[in-house]
Design a protein around this motif. Structure first.
Motif, PDB file in Angstrom:
ATOM      1  N   LEU A  86       0.831  -1.206   0.000  1.00 10.27           N
ATOM      2  CA  LEU A  86       0.000   0.000   0.000  1.00 10.27           C
ATOM      3  C   LEU A  86       0.867   1.257   0.000  1.00 10.27           C
ATOM      4  O   LEU A  86       0.608   2.213  -0.740  1.00 10.27           O
ATOM      5  N   MET A  87       1.923   1.240   0.836  1.00 13.38           N
ATOM      6  CA  MET A  87       2.788   2.415   0.915  1.00 13.38           C
ATOM      7  C   MET A  87       3.502   2.662  -0.406  1.00 13.38           C
ATOM      8  O   MET A  87       3.621   3.794  -0.871  1.00 13.38           O
ATOM      9  N   MET A  88       3.979   1.580  -1.047  1.00 13.46           N
ATOM     10  CA  MET A  88       4.697   1.759  -2.315  1.00 13.46           C
ATOM     11  C   MET A  88       3.794   2.309  -3.400  1.00 13.46           C
ATOM     12  O   MET A  88       4.144   3.240  -4.113  1.00 13.46           O
ATOM     13  N   ARG A  89       2.586   1.710  -3.502  1.00 12.73           N
ATOM     14  CA  ARG A  89       1.659   2.152  -4.551  1.00 12.73           C
ATOM     15  C   ARG A  89       1.262   3.614  -4.330  1.00 12.73           C
ATOM     16  O   ARG A  89       1.178   4.387  -5.279  1.00 12.73           O
ATOM     17  N   SER A  90       1.024   4.003  -3.078  1.00 14.11           N
ATOM     18  CA  SER A  90       0.596   5.392  -2.878  1.00 14.11           C
ATOM     19  C   SER A  90       1.769   6.351  -3.071  1.00 14.11           C
ATOM     20  O   SER A  90       1.589   7.424  -3.653  1.00 14.11           O
ATOM     21  N   GLN A  91       2.952   5.961  -2.636  1.00 12.28           N
ATOM     22  CA  GLN A  91       4.120   6.825  -2.864  1.00 12.28           C
ATOM     23  C   GLN A  91       4.288   7.110  -4.367  1.00 12.28           C
ATOM     24  O   GLN A  91       4.447   8.254  -4.782  1.00 12.28           O
ATOM     25  N   GLN A  92       4.216   6.046  -5.189  1.00  9.88           N
ATOM     26  CA  GLN A  92       4.425   6.246  -6.627  1.00  9.88           C
ATOM     27  C   GLN A  92       3.316   7.096  -7.234  1.00  9.88           C
ATOM     28  O   GLN A  92       3.576   7.950  -8.083  1.00  9.88           O
ATOM     29  N   ALA A  93       2.077   6.867  -6.779  1.00  8.48           N
ATOM     30  CA  ALA A  93       0.966   7.656  -7.315  1.00  8.48           C
ATOM     31  C   ALA A  93       1.144   9.130  -6.950  1.00  8.48           C
ATOM     32  O   ALA A  93       0.912  10.016  -7.777  1.00  8.48           O
ATOM     33  N   ILE A  94       1.585   9.411  -5.728  1.00  2.00           N
ATOM     34  CA  ILE A  94       1.750  10.804  -5.294  1.00  2.00           C
ATOM     35  C   ILE A  94       2.927  11.458  -6.005  1.00  2.00           C
ATOM     36  O   ILE A  94       2.804  12.554  -6.555  1.00  2.00           O
ATOM     37  N   VAL A  95       4.043  10.761  -6.033  1.00  2.00           N
ATOM     38  CA  VAL A  95       5.259  11.368  -6.581  1.00  2.00           C
ATOM     39  C   VAL A  95       5.113  11.666  -8.075  1.00  2.00           C
ATOM     40  O   VAL A  95       5.582  12.696  -8.552  1.00  2.00           O
ATOM     41  N   SER A  96       4.395  10.790  -8.809  1.00  2.00           N
ATOM     42  CA  SER A  96       4.277  11.011 -10.248  1.00  2.00           C
ATOM     43  C   SER A  96       3.423  12.235 -10.569  1.00  2.00           C
ATOM     44  O   SER A  96       3.409  12.726 -11.688  1.00  2.00           O
ATOM     45  N   SER A  97       2.671  12.738  -9.556  1.00  2.00           N
ATOM     46  CA  SER A  97       1.888  13.955  -9.799  1.00  2.00           C
ATOM     47  C   SER A  97       2.757  15.202  -9.638  1.00  2.00           C
ATOM     48  O   SER A  97       2.297  16.312  -9.859  1.00  2.00           O
ATOM     49  N   GLY A  98       4.013  15.024  -9.221  1.00  2.00           N
ATOM     50  CA  GLY A  98       4.909  16.161  -9.063  1.00  2.00           C
ATOM     51  C   GLY A  98       5.107  16.572  -7.615  1.00  2.00           C
ATOM     52  O   GLY A  98       5.957  17.398  -7.307  1.00  2.00           O
ATOM     53  N   PHE A 120     -13.926  -8.628  -4.728  1.00  2.00           N
ATOM     54  CA  PHE A 120     -13.071  -7.449  -4.504  1.00  2.00           C
ATOM     55  C   PHE A 120     -11.623  -7.771  -4.828  1.00  2.00           C
ATOM     56  O   PHE A 120     -10.916  -6.989  -5.458  1.00  2.00           O
ATOM     57  N   TRP A 121     -11.204  -8.948  -4.381  1.00  2.00           N
ATOM     58  CA  TRP A 121      -9.804  -9.326  -4.611  1.00  2.00           C
ATOM     59  C   TRP A 121      -9.492  -9.389  -6.101  1.00  2.00           C
ATOM     60  O   TRP A 121      -8.526  -8.794  -6.568  1.00  2.00           O
ATOM     61  N   ILE A 122     -10.338 -10.121  -6.837  1.00  2.00           N
ATOM     62  CA  ILE A 122      -9.944 -10.355  -8.232  1.00  2.00           C
ATOM     63  C   ILE A 122     -10.034  -9.069  -9.045  1.00  2.00           C
ATOM     64  O   ILE A 122      -9.160  -8.794  -9.867  1.00  2.00           O
ATOM     65  N   SER A 123     -11.056  -8.222  -8.771  1.00  2.00           N
ATOM     66  CA  SER A 123     -11.113  -6.990  -9.550  1.00  2.00           C
ATOM     67  C   SER A 123      -9.979  -6.053  -9.134  1.00  2.00           C
ATOM     68  O   SER A 123      -9.295  -5.479  -9.999  1.00  2.00           O
ATOM     69  N   GLY A 124      -9.733  -5.941  -7.834  1.00  2.00           N
ATOM     70  CA  GLY A 124      -8.632  -5.104  -7.379  1.00  2.00           C
ATOM     71  C   GLY A 124      -7.298  -5.576  -7.943  1.00  2.00           C
ATOM     72  O   GLY A 124      -6.446  -4.786  -8.344  1.00  2.00           O
ATOM     73  N   PHE A 125      -7.169  -6.887  -8.003  1.00  2.00           N
ATOM     74  CA  PHE A 125      -5.932  -7.489  -8.492  1.00  2.00           C
ATOM     75  C   PHE A 125      -5.670  -7.109  -9.956  1.00  2.00           C
ATOM     76  O   PHE A 125      -4.576  -6.681 -10.324  1.00  2.00           O
ATOM     77  N   PHE A 126      -6.708  -7.213 -10.796  1.00  2.00           N
ATOM     78  CA  PHE A 126      -6.498  -6.851 -12.202  1.00  2.00           C
ATOM     79  C   PHE A 126      -6.323  -5.345 -12.365  1.00  2.00           C
ATOM     80  O   PHE A 126      -5.494  -4.888 -13.151  1.00  2.00           O
ATOM     81  N   GLY A 132      -6.605   0.071  -7.472  1.00  2.00           N
ATOM     82  CA  GLY A 132      -6.723  -1.388  -7.445  1.00  2.00           C
ATOM     83  C   GLY A 132      -6.274  -1.959  -6.113  1.00  2.00           C
ATOM     84  O   GLY A 132      -6.920  -2.846  -5.539  1.00  2.00           O
ATOM     85  N   THR A 133      -5.161  -1.408  -5.603  1.00  2.00           N
ATOM     86  CA  THR A 133      -4.648  -1.903  -4.320  1.00  2.00           C
ATOM     87  C   THR A 133      -5.653  -1.635  -3.201  1.00  2.00           C
ATOM     88  O   THR A 133      -5.838  -2.464  -2.307  1.00  2.00           O
ATOM     89  N   LEU A 134      -6.326  -0.468  -3.273  1.00  2.00           N
ATOM     90  CA  LEU A 134      -7.337  -0.164  -2.250  1.00  2.00           C
ATOM     91  C   LEU A 134      -8.515  -1.135  -2.347  1.00  2.00           C
ATOM     92  O   LEU A 134      -9.097  -1.517  -1.332  1.00  2.00           O
ATOM     93  N   ILE A 135      -8.849  -1.536  -3.592  1.00  2.00           N
ATOM     94  CA  ILE A 135      -9.946  -2.502  -3.744  1.00  2.00           C
ATOM     95  C   ILE A 135      -9.539  -3.852  -3.143  1.00  2.00           C
ATOM     96  O   ILE A 135     -10.340  -4.523  -2.489  1.00  2.00           O
TER      97      ILE A 135
END
Ligand SMILES: [Cu+2]
Length: 652
Positions: free
Chosen positions: A77-89, A459-465, A501-504
């Motif tokens: 969760l931390m990695m996915r959110s870090q990348q999402a935040i950082v890529s916004s600048g 939830f798992w399978i949709s979040g996973f894809f 997806g990770t949140l799902i």
């Protein structure tokens, strides 16, 4: 006196870590108070902690792996959110230093401390029951293996509170993991936690090979073994062949770091490539160590819920054996880019593609088992179908990566991350969830709540894809793995989708927690199982649910692959006159005590507290010598007690 250990080792300046530590301590406090309040310490100690019963040990393995899964998922969760935040600048909430520790810990935890113990937990629970044995071949060794695993997991969690963890990636490639570039204790935590758990796993491997080869019920020839036992046998053979390589490789790295040897350094005749070759000579088989038993779980489930015999049992066994052999001659596909030349690369590319054949055979086995079957679409079956779909996608992207030319472009990109999460989550993690749903009533006497199980699956399978399909695209767009700062804004949209997806998936996990809570809370009302909840086919269902300590009052004679199916249809009732008294090994805390000293040894090695290492190693050796004079004690369960025990079961 305390080596490198000072008060500064506690990361007081890292608020995220400190809050985590407070939270975990609070949790421990609450749990301890609860246990004390209900006066359950003695029960916990006698029934679980010092138990040599394979069923209890299996349950402890699975509980531990669920706990570690939650930690590994928090990292994700931390990695996915870090990348999402950082890529916004914007600036992210994690420093590079911390982020690097997180992705290293995520990989190590998910493979060694989540997937492995989950699978080994199932082996413990199921294999003796499926082959008609009363326990594993070496019950004490089994308890020692568990406790070695437990303390190694403890050690990796201690790194969170005292010191730091490696920042090298999950396989700690040198020269980055050398003393020169990683002077801190992070890599040493990596070395000792993996070394300890690896030895535990090796002992497990030996234990199960002997169990499966020597302790099968009369009449159960190899080709009459249930498929989960078959896949586990192959998995354990892989463990015994490959884990020594890991142990040696890590030892050599330790020599480099502790004694200034030059096995894997840049200079003085060291060879870094040697490390990469050795670690993957273990690392690739490791994937199949996890995957094969999961294949077994899916096979059992498909057959049970399609109400059919497993289609092509022999071809499935053969495919498993072929995978076992092939998995040792593909390791170089992990480093096509390191300049082995076209001939070597094409050899390993082709062997890798060949693995897709036996795997494809299995997919058809499952599909044909379902074909014209009377399929029951419960959550265990849904996990299985979800697995077939996502594993096929992951497998095909794997074949793509096995083309060395394509790999030059895609290696180290998010495409690779998407590929292996596709196979490992879709394969191993879904396999574990399916297995829990399927075998839970066997060990607890009641089923898990279906409604929440189905919700968790969706939830798992949709979040996973949603979280991993964008990574394929990002890989093609050129995004490399392990980025934490200054990420190209072109990647932003897809990274946001992936984070959603990770949140799902998180919602899926919450559904699973609710599922457990509701199932246990409603236990009294759905306590409807005393024997076989699913109309099962294999021998484990021949026992009561939960099984008695001795598993089988009488060991049945096996005539067919689906042993229990055969017993049911031929009506093979238990006969009181056939009962005999049974010997059961007594509980012992020696495995636990040895492991505690191993923990102290590992910790003192990490912090260079040599006197403590010496004391702990002397203690370990002395206890082992003491133990060798005190070979397993047994107690007897008399025939009368067994008759009393079985009477309620027999009335069914
Ligand atoms: Cu591989």
């Amino acid at each position: 006196m305390f080596g490198k250990l000072t008060i500064n080792a506690i990361p007081l300046h890292e608020p995220i870590i400190m809050y985590t530590i407070y939270f975990v301590f609070l949790l421990f406090l609450i749990i301890s108070i609860t246990i004390t309040y209900f006066k359950k310490w003695k029960w916990l100690w006698n029934e679980y902690l010092i138990s040599l019963d394979h069923k209890k040990i299996g349950i402890m393995y699975i509980i531990m792996s669920i706990i570690m899964f939650i930690r590994g998922f928090a990292d994700a969760l931390m990695m996915r959110s870090q990348q999402a935040i950082v890529s916004s600048g914007k600036t992210g909430f994690l420093t590079s230093n911390h982020y690097n520790q997180i992705f290293t810990a995520h990989g190590v935890i998910m493979i060694f401390f989540m997937a492995m113990p989950f699978i080994i937990g199932f082996m413990n629970l199921i294999i003796p029951l499926q082959i008609g044995a009363r326990d594993v071949a070496f019950p004490f060794l089994n308890s020692l293996s568990f406790w070695l695993f437990f303390v190694s997991a403890l050690l990796i969690n201690i790194s969170l509170c005292i010191g730091e963890f490696a920042q090298t990636g999950w396989l700690a490639y040198p020269p980055l993991s050398n003393k020169q570039y990683s002077p801190g204790v992070g890599v040493d935590y990596w070395i000792w936690s993996l070394q300890i758990s690896g030895i535990g796993t090796l002992l497990t491997g030996i234990n199960f090979i002997v169990t499966i080869l020597k302790m099968r019920a009369p009449g159960m020839s190899l080709m009459k073994m249930p498929i989960f036992t078959w896949t586990s046998l192959c998995s354990n053979i892989l463990i015994v062949l490959s884990f020594p390589i890991l142990t040696v490789t890590i030892s050599l790295l330790a020599f480099d770091r502790y004694l200034g040897a030059h096995f894997f350094t840049n200079d003085m005749g060291g060879n870094i490539m040697m490390y990469i070759n050795l670690i993957w000579a273990w690392g690739h088989p490791e994937v199949y160590i996890l995957m094969l038993p999961a294949f077994g779980i899916f096979s059992e489930i498909t057959s049970t819920f399609s109400k059919k015999k497993l289609f092509g049992y022999k071809s499935l066994v053969l495919a498993t054996i072929v995978i076992t052999i092939l998995s040792f001659i593909v390791w170089l596909h992990h480093f096509f880019t390191m300049g082995a030349g076209a001939n070597v690369n094409s050899f390993f590319g082709i062997t890798t593609m060949i693995i897709a054949i036996p795997t494809g055979v299995k997919i058809f086995n499952w599909i044909f088992t379902m074909y014209k079957g009377n399929i029951k679409y419960n959550s265990a079956m849904l996990w299985t179908i979800g697995f077939i779909i996502s594993f096929s996608i992951g497998g095909m992207s794997g074949v793509l990566l096995s083309v060395p030319g394509a790999d030059f472009y895609l290696h180290n990109s998010l495409f690779l991350i998407a590929h292996f999460h596709n196979v490992i989550i879709g394969g191993v993690v879904f396999g574990c969830f399916a297995g829990i749903t399927y075998w839970f009533p066997k060990f607890f006497g009641f089923k898990l709540n279906e409604k929440w199980g189905v919700r968790a699956f969706w939830f798992w399978i949709s979040g996973f894809f949603i979280s991993f399909l964008p990574l394929y695209a990002l890989g093609f767009m050129g995004m490399t793995r392990r980025l934490s700062q200054n990420i190209n804004s072109n990647f932003h949209t897809l990274l946001i989708i992936s984070a959603i997806g990770t949140l799902i998936i998180l919602i899926g996990i919450i559904c699973q927690i609710i599922q457990f809570y509701i199932s246990i809370y409603n236990k009294k009302t759905n306590l409807d199982i005393t024997g076989d909840p699913w109309d099962g086919r294999t021998l484990e269902w021949f026992t009561s649910s939960p099984p008695k300590i001795y598993n089988f009052a009488i060991i049945p004679v096996i005539k067919d692959i689906d042993a229990f199916w055969n017993i049911k249809n031929n009506k093979n009732p238990l006969e009181i006159k056939k009962f005999k008294s049974i010997k059961i090994p007594k509980n012992t805390c020696i495995g636990l005590i040895i492991s505690l000293f191993v923990l102290i040894f590992g910790f003192s090695m990490i912090w260079y507290i040599w006197w403590l290492s010496l004391i702990s190693i002397i203690s370990i050796i002395s206890i082992l010598i003491f133990k060798s004079f005190n070979i397993t004690n047994y107690y007897k369960i008399s025939k009368e007690d067994i008759i009393k025990n079985e009477s309620s079961f027999m009335e069914l």
